[in-house]
Design a protein around this motif. Structure first.
Motif, mmCIF file in Angstrom:
data_model
loop_
_atom_site.group_PDB
_atom_site.id
_atom_site.type_symbol
_atom_site.label_atom_id
_atom_site.label_comp_id
_atom_site.label_asym_id
_atom_site.label_seq_id
_atom_site.Cartn_x
_atom_site.Cartn_y
_atom_site.Cartn_z
ATOM 1 N N LYS A 30 0.855 -1.191 0.000
ATOM 2 C CA LYS A 30 0.000 0.000 0.000
ATOM 3 C C LYS A 30 0.889 1.238 0.000
ATOM 4 C CE LYS A 30 -4.148 -1.852 0.612
ATOM 5 N NZ LYS A 30 -4.948 -2.024 -0.554
ATOM 6 N N ALA A 31 0.574 2.144 -0.883
ATOM 7 C CA ALA A 31 1.375 3.364 -1.007
ATOM 8 C C ALA A 31 1.108 4.291 0.169
ATOM 9 C CB ALA A 31 1.037 4.078 -2.310
ATOM 10 N N GLY A 32 2.152 5.019 0.553
ATOM 11 C CA GLY A 32 1.958 6.089 1.518
ATOM 12 C C GLY A 32 1.112 7.171 0.880
ATOM 13 N N ARG A 33 0.642 8.080 1.691
ATOM 14 C CA ARG A 33 -0.215 9.150 1.175
ATOM 15 C C ARG A 33 0.394 10.513 1.498
ATOM 16 N NH1 ARG A 33 -4.895 7.727 -1.857
ATOM 17 N NH2 ARG A 33 -5.273 5.540 -1.421
ATOM 18 N N THR A 34 0.186 11.425 0.576
ATOM 19 C CA THR A 34 0.613 12.806 0.806
ATOM 20 C C THR A 34 -0.436 13.503 1.667
ATOM 21 O OG1 THR A 34 -0.556 13.698 -1.111
ATOM 22 C CG2 THR A 34 1.695 12.861 -1.491
ATOM 23 N N ASP A 35 -0.144 14.728 2.068
ATOM 24 C CA ASP A 35 -1.119 15.510 2.830
ATOM 25 C C ASP A 35 -2.405 15.711 2.027
ATOM 26 O OD1 ASP A 35 0.595 15.683 4.970
ATOM 27 O OD2 ASP A 35 1.422 17.634 4.349
ATOM 28 N N GLY A 36 -2.276 15.732 0.718
ATOM 29 C CA GLY A 36 -3.435 15.886 -0.152
ATOM 30 C C GLY A 36 -4.101 14.559 -0.481
ATOM 31 N N ASN A 37 -3.687 13.476 0.180
ATOM 32 C CA ASN A 37 -4.230 12.127 0.025
ATOM 33 C C ASN A 37 -3.901 11.471 -1.317
ATOM 34 O OD1 ASN A 37 -5.443 9.969 1.360
ATOM 35 N ND2 ASN A 37 -7.423 10.368 0.388
ATOM 36 N N TYR A 38 -2.842 11.935 -1.988
ATOM 37 C CA TYR A 38 -2.369 11.275 -3.197
ATOM 38 C C TYR A 38 -1.465 10.122 -2.797
ATOM 39 C CZ TYR A 38 -3.922 15.260 -5.980
ATOM 40 O OH TYR A 38 -4.673 16.218 -6.588
ATOM 41 N N ARG A 39 -1.505 9.044 -3.593
ATOM 42 C CA ARG A 39 -0.569 7.952 -3.351
ATOM 43 C C ARG A 39 0.854 8.465 -3.591
ATOM 44 N NH1 ARG A 39 -5.065 5.081 -5.372
ATOM 45 N NH2 ARG A 39 -5.388 3.062 -4.371
ATOM 46 N N ASN A 40 1.783 7.954 -2.799
ATOM 47 C CA ASN A 40 3.162 8.407 -2.867
ATOM 48 C C ASN A 40 4.075 7.187 -3.018
ATOM 49 O OD1 ASN A 40 4.964 10.512 -2.854
ATOM 50 N ND2 ASN A 40 5.224 10.506 -0.640
ATOM 51 N N TYR A 41 4.796 7.100 -4.122
ATOM 52 C CA TYR A 41 5.653 5.947 -4.416
ATOM 53 C C TYR A 41 7.114 6.365 -4.425
ATOM 54 C CZ TYR A 41 1.232 3.946 -5.912
ATOM 55 O OH TYR A 41 -0.058 3.499 -5.950
ATOM 56 N N ASP A 42 8.010 5.364 -4.273
ATOM 57 C CA ASP A 42 9.441 5.659 -4.292
ATOM 58 C C ASP A 42 10.162 4.696 -5.247
ATOM 59 O OD1 ASP A 42 9.782 3.222 -2.906
ATOM 60 O OD2 ASP A 42 9.932 4.218 -0.966
ATOM 61 N N ASP A 43 11.494 4.771 -5.241
ATOM 62 C CA ASP A 43 12.301 3.947 -6.156
ATOM 63 C C ASP A 43 12.078 2.452 -5.959
ATOM 64 O OD1 ASP A 43 13.441 6.179 -7.343
ATOM 65 O OD2 ASP A 43 15.174 6.181 -6.003
ATOM 66 N N ARG A 44 11.852 2.025 -4.719
ATOM 67 C CA ARG A 44 11.599 0.594 -4.468
ATOM 68 C C ARG A 44 10.320 0.148 -5.159
ATOM 69 N NH1 ARG A 44 12.255 1.362 1.776
ATOM 70 N NH2 ARG A 44 10.587 2.676 1.057
ATOM 71 N N ASP A 45 9.322 1.020 -5.177
ATOM 72 C CA ASP A 45 8.066 0.684 -5.854
ATOM 73 C C ASP A 45 8.284 0.569 -7.362
ATOM 74 O OD1 ASP A 45 6.388 0.706 -3.497
ATOM 75 O OD2 ASP A 45 6.608 2.889 -3.518
ATOM 76 N N VAL A 46 9.115 1.459 -7.913
ATOM 77 C CA VAL A 46 9.447 1.385 -9.343
ATOM 78 C C VAL A 46 10.125 0.051 -9.637
ATOM 79 C CG1 VAL A 46 10.846 2.379 -11.208
ATOM 80 C CG2 VAL A 46 9.615 3.892 -9.637
ATOM 81 N N ARG A 48 10.022 -2.778 -7.882
ATOM 82 C CA ARG A 48 9.117 -3.906 -7.660
ATOM 83 C C ARG A 48 8.106 -4.018 -8.801
ATOM 84 N NH1 ARG A 48 7.950 -6.770 -2.740
ATOM 85 N NH2 ARG A 48 5.910 -7.781 -2.833
ATOM 86 N N LEU A 49 7.540 -2.894 -9.217
ATOM 87 C CA LEU A 49 6.568 -2.919 -10.309
ATOM 88 C C LEU A 49 7.233 -3.328 -11.620
ATOM 89 C CD1 LEU A 49 3.679 -2.593 -11.187
ATOM 90 C CD2 LEU A 49 4.067 -0.115 -11.358
ATOM 91 N N THR A 50 8.460 -2.905 -11.846
ATOM 92 C CA THR A 50 9.202 -3.326 -13.042
ATOM 93 C C THR A 50 9.392 -4.837 -13.022
ATOM 94 O OG1 THR A 50 10.315 -1.192 -13.215
ATOM 95 C CG2 THR A 50 11.375 -3.057 -14.304
ATOM 96 N N PHE A 51 9.739 -5.396 -11.875
ATOM 97 C CA PHE A 51 9.889 -6.841 -11.707
ATOM 98 C C PHE A 51 8.567 -7.544 -12.032
ATOM 99 C CE2 PHE A 51 9.693 -10.758 -9.343
ATOM 100 C CZ PHE A 51 10.981 -11.268 -9.323
#
Length: 139
Positions: A30-46, A48-51
Motif C-alpha cells: 500500500k502506497a503512503g499518502r501525501t497531505d493531499g491524500n495522493y498515493r506516494n511511491y518511491d524507487d523501491r516501488d518502481v 518492484r513494479l518493473t519486476f
C-alpha cells in the motif's frame, strides 16, 4: 524520489488501474499518502513494479510472482525455488506452444479448404459450427 500514481505508471509502462489492482492483491505494498491524500511511491516501488511487469510479460501467474517477490526479499537464500518456479513456467510455455501449433495447423487446413463462394457453403464456417469437421483436437 516521490512519485504519484500516474508518474509511477509512466515510469513503468503500467496502467494506473493495474497499479491499484496490484496494491489490492498485495503484490505492491500500500502506497503512503501525501497531505493531499495522493498515493506516494518511491524507487523501491518502481523496481518492484518493473519486476512484476517483466514477470507478467514472461507469462508467470500472479501466485508465482508473489513467491518470487518473497524470495527476492531473502537474497542470501538458495535460488532452487526460483529455478523450480521458472522451470515450471518454461514447461507451461512449451505446452502452450504445442497447443498454438495445433491451432495454427487446423486454421491453415480450414483456410485451404475454403473454395470461396457463399457463406452457406463455406468450409470455414462449417468447421467452426461442428468440431467433427476438424482433423485435430485443438481444444
Amino acid at each position: 524520489m516521490a512519485l504519484k500514481i500516474g508518474q509511477l505508471g509512466k515510469a513503468t509502462g503500467t496502467n494506473t488501474e493495474t497499479i491499484r489492482y496490484y496494491e489490492r492483491i498485495g503484490l505492491l505494498p500500500k502506497a503512503g499518502r501525501t497531505d493531499g491524500n495522493y498515493r506516494n511511491y518511491d524507487d523501491r516501488d518502481v523496481e518492484r513494479l518493473t519486476f512484476i511487469r517483466h514477470a507478467r510479460g514472461l507469462g508467470f501467474e500472479i501466485a508465482d510472482i508473489r513467491l518470487l517477490l518473497e524470495l527476492s526479499e531473502a537474497p542470501d537464500q538458495d535460488c532452487g525455488e526460483a529455478d523450480r518456479i521458472a522451470s515450471h513456467q518454461l514447461a507451461a510455455v512449451g505446452r502452450k506452444i504445442g497447443q498454438l501449433t495445433k491451432l495454427q495447423a487446423e486454421l491453415r487446413r480450414m483456410i485451404s479448404q475454403c473454395r470461396g463462394g457463399q457463406i452457406s457453403d463455406c468450409r470455414i464456417m462449417l468447421a467452426l459450427a461442428d468440431h467433427e469437421h476438424c482433423e485435430t483436437d485443438h481444444s
